[in-house]
Design a protein around this motif. Structure first.
Motif, PDB file in Angstrom:
ATOM      1  N   VAL A  84       0.850  -1.196   0.000  1.00  0.00           N
ATOM      2  CA  VAL A  84       0.000   0.000   0.000  1.00  0.00           C
ATOM      3  C   VAL A  84       0.889   1.251   0.000  1.00  0.00           C
ATOM      4  N   LEU A  85       1.917   1.230   0.844  1.00  0.00           N
ATOM      5  CA  LEU A  85       2.844   2.373   0.905  1.00  0.00           C
ATOM      6  C   LEU A  85       3.582   2.542  -0.426  1.00  0.00           C
ATOM      7  N   HIS A  86       3.948   1.421  -1.048  1.00  0.00           N
ATOM      8  CA  HIS A  86       4.631   1.516  -2.345  1.00  0.00           C
ATOM      9  C   HIS A  86       3.705   2.123  -3.395  1.00  0.00           C
ATOM     10  N   LYS A  87       2.420   1.766  -3.318  1.00  0.00           N
ATOM     11  CA  LYS A  87       1.473   2.325  -4.280  1.00  0.00           C
ATOM     12  C   LYS A  87       1.365   3.846  -4.075  1.00  0.00           C
ATOM     13  N   ILE A  88       1.270   4.242  -2.808  1.00  0.00           N
ATOM     14  CA  ILE A  88       1.175   5.674  -2.499  1.00  0.00           C
ATOM     15  C   ILE A  88       2.423   6.412  -2.989  1.00  0.00           C
ATOM     16  N   SER A  89       3.599   5.854  -2.695  1.00  0.00           N
ATOM     17  CA  SER A  89       4.832   6.550  -3.094  1.00  0.00           C
ATOM     18  C   SER A  89       5.008   6.530  -4.618  1.00  0.00           C
ATOM     19  N   ASP A  90       4.663   5.411  -5.251  1.00  0.00           N
ATOM     20  CA  ASP A  90       4.760   5.335  -6.718  1.00  0.00           C
ATOM     21  C   ASP A  90       3.911   6.426  -7.373  1.00  0.00           C
ATOM     22  N   GLU A  91       2.726   6.626  -6.800  1.00  0.00           N
ATOM     23  CA  GLU A  91       1.786   7.565  -7.423  1.00  0.00           C
ATOM     24  C   GLU A  91       2.025   9.010  -6.980  1.00  0.00           C
ATOM     25  N   SER A  92       2.992   9.200  -6.085  1.00  0.00           N
ATOM     26  CA  SER A  92       3.356  10.547  -5.676  1.00  0.00           C
ATOM     27  C   SER A  92       4.517  11.009  -6.560  1.00  0.00           C
ATOM     28  N   LYS A  93       5.103  12.146  -6.221  1.00  0.00           N
ATOM     29  CA  LYS A  93       6.266  12.589  -6.997  1.00  0.00           C
ATOM     30  C   LYS A  93       7.199  13.400  -6.105  1.00  0.00           C
ATOM     31  N   PRO A  94       8.468  13.488  -6.480  1.00  0.00           N
ATOM     32  CA  PRO A  94       9.410  14.264  -5.675  1.00  0.00           C
ATOM     33  C   PRO A  94       8.921  15.707  -5.548  1.00  0.00           C
ATOM     34  N   PHE A  95       9.241  16.335  -4.429  1.00  0.00           N
ATOM     35  CA  PHE A  95       8.783  17.709  -4.219  1.00  0.00           C
ATOM     36  C   PHE A  95       9.879  18.533  -3.556  1.00  0.00           C
ATOM     37  N   SER A  96       9.695  19.853  -3.621  1.00  0.00           N
ATOM     38  CA  SER A  96      10.673  20.743  -3.028  1.00  0.00           C
ATOM     39  C   SER A  96      10.286  21.035  -1.572  1.00  0.00           C
ATOM     40  N   LEU A  97      11.172  20.680  -0.666  1.00  0.00           N
ATOM     41  CA  LEU A  97      10.964  20.956   0.754  1.00  0.00           C
ATOM     42  C   LEU A  97      11.575  22.321   1.054  1.00  0.00           C
ATOM     43  N   HIS A  98      10.732  23.230   1.528  1.00  0.00           N
ATOM     44  CA  HIS A  98      11.196  24.581   1.782  1.00  0.00           C
ATOM     45  C   HIS A  98      11.063  24.902   3.274  1.00  0.00           C
ATOM     46  N   VAL A  99      12.202  25.011   3.939  1.00  0.00           N
ATOM     47  CA  VAL A  99      12.248  25.367   5.356  1.00  0.00           C
ATOM     48  C   VAL A  99      12.454  26.871   5.410  1.00  0.00           C
ATOM     49  N   TYR A 100      11.561  27.597   6.061  1.00  0.00           N
ATOM     50  CA  TYR A 100      11.644  29.052   5.924  1.00  0.00           C
ATOM     51  C   TYR A 100      11.602  29.841   7.228  1.00  0.00           C
ATOM     52  N   LYS A 101      11.335  29.172   8.348  1.00  0.00           N
ATOM     53  CA  LYS A 101      11.475  29.892   9.623  1.00  0.00           C
ATOM     54  C   LYS A 101      11.455  28.944  10.803  1.00  0.00           C
ATOM     55  N   VAL A 102      11.743  29.477  11.985  1.00  0.00           N
ATOM     56  CA  VAL A 102      11.643  28.684  13.213  1.00  0.00           C
ATOM     57  C   VAL A 102      10.271  28.951  13.820  1.00  0.00           C
ATOM     58  N   GLY A 103       9.567  27.891  14.196  1.00  0.00           N
ATOM     59  CA  GLY A 103       8.244  28.032  14.796  1.00  0.00           C
ATOM     60  C   GLY A 103       8.155  27.307  16.129  1.00  0.00           C
TER      61      GLY A 103
END
Lengths: 171, 171
Positions: free
Chosen positions: B54-73
């Motif tokens: 199930v996890l492989h199906k979810i990851s297969d159907e997803s795509k790489p993305f840009s992780l943007h860290v922009y402040k301390v919270g």
């Protein structure tokens, strides 16, 4: 960046190893209990990108195997590492040979002793005490291993898993 | 056994997070810096065997993305967790929604705040001091994320990676 290749055994075996590592292994907090397939090596991210398909080919063409831990051993007098000794195994031996560059294998005269470290950096006296009591312990555990992991090391010495490789083609 | 799902950012970002975690996060030695996609959940090995495809199906159907860290919270006053705030992102949001059981999502009224923890278990005074100085720091880092990891927890609290899932079908 420093990379390494290792097998993590089951939680059960890791918990047993940790019960010793907690007291006797300064690397206790840096990485869970493991069997090293390839010692730390320097590589760039680009080199790892090229290495990854090679590792997948090796793991695809390998197969799951039974890891048999059968006694406590020590590398003394070479060094004071005490470990859970893993029975030699053709699959494991092939993996080790394929995952290491040929120079490394010939340098060490190819003597691969598969093991899970439970104590290291002991003084000679400590080693003698600890090994003296540990080697009497009955150890006999067998389990199926179906994967290995490529890891990299952070600045603080801890290891992060980068990718899992399954033994035998599973997808 | 307790399992969890997390993203490990690049070594670079992990090293930055660890420079704070070392002093302010008691989980520093239990797991490398990470973004939690699914909090610890109990499952048997058989359940995980069923979950994996199930996890492989979810990851297969997803795509790489840009992780943007922009402040301390900080999650104060709910709790005294201080974190690197990650910009909301459709892929990340979809992943979180798909990786969590529907009950968990509705219980929490579905408010996913993607973050990388750098301090926790602080007293109110400590929190106020530490957050006061940290929130002034300029944080701005962007990187590509192309995988997440399924982990399990050992008896000593440390986490071991069980399997890597690539975003987008890569093999």
């Amino acid at each position: 960046m420093k990379y390494g290749i290792a097998i993590f055994p089951s939680k059960k075996l890791q918990d047993v190893a940790n019960s010793y590592r907690k007291r006797y292994d300064p690397h206790y907090a840096l990485i869970p209990p493991h069997l090293t397939l390839r010692e730390g090596f320097e590589a760039t991210e680009e080199e790892i990108q090229k290495l990854t398909p090679v590792l997948h080919k090796i793991s695809d063409e390998s197969k799951p195997f039974s890891l048999h831990v059968y006694k406590v051993g020590s590398f003394n007098p070479v060094n004071n590492v005490i470990y859970l000794k893993v029975k030699e195994n053709e699959v494991l031996d092939d993996l080790h040979r394929q995952l290491n560059p040929i120079e490394a294998l010939s340098e060490r005269d190819y003597n691969f002793v598969p093991h899970i470290t439970i104590a290291q950096n002991l003084s000679d006296d400590e080693h003698s005490d600890v090994y003296g009591s540990m080697k009497m312990k009955e150890v006999n555990h067998e389990e199926l291993i179906d994967r290995f992991q490529l890891l990299y090391q952070l600045e603080n010495g801890m290891w992060t898993v980068f990718e899992t490789f399954h033994l035998g083609k599973v997808r």
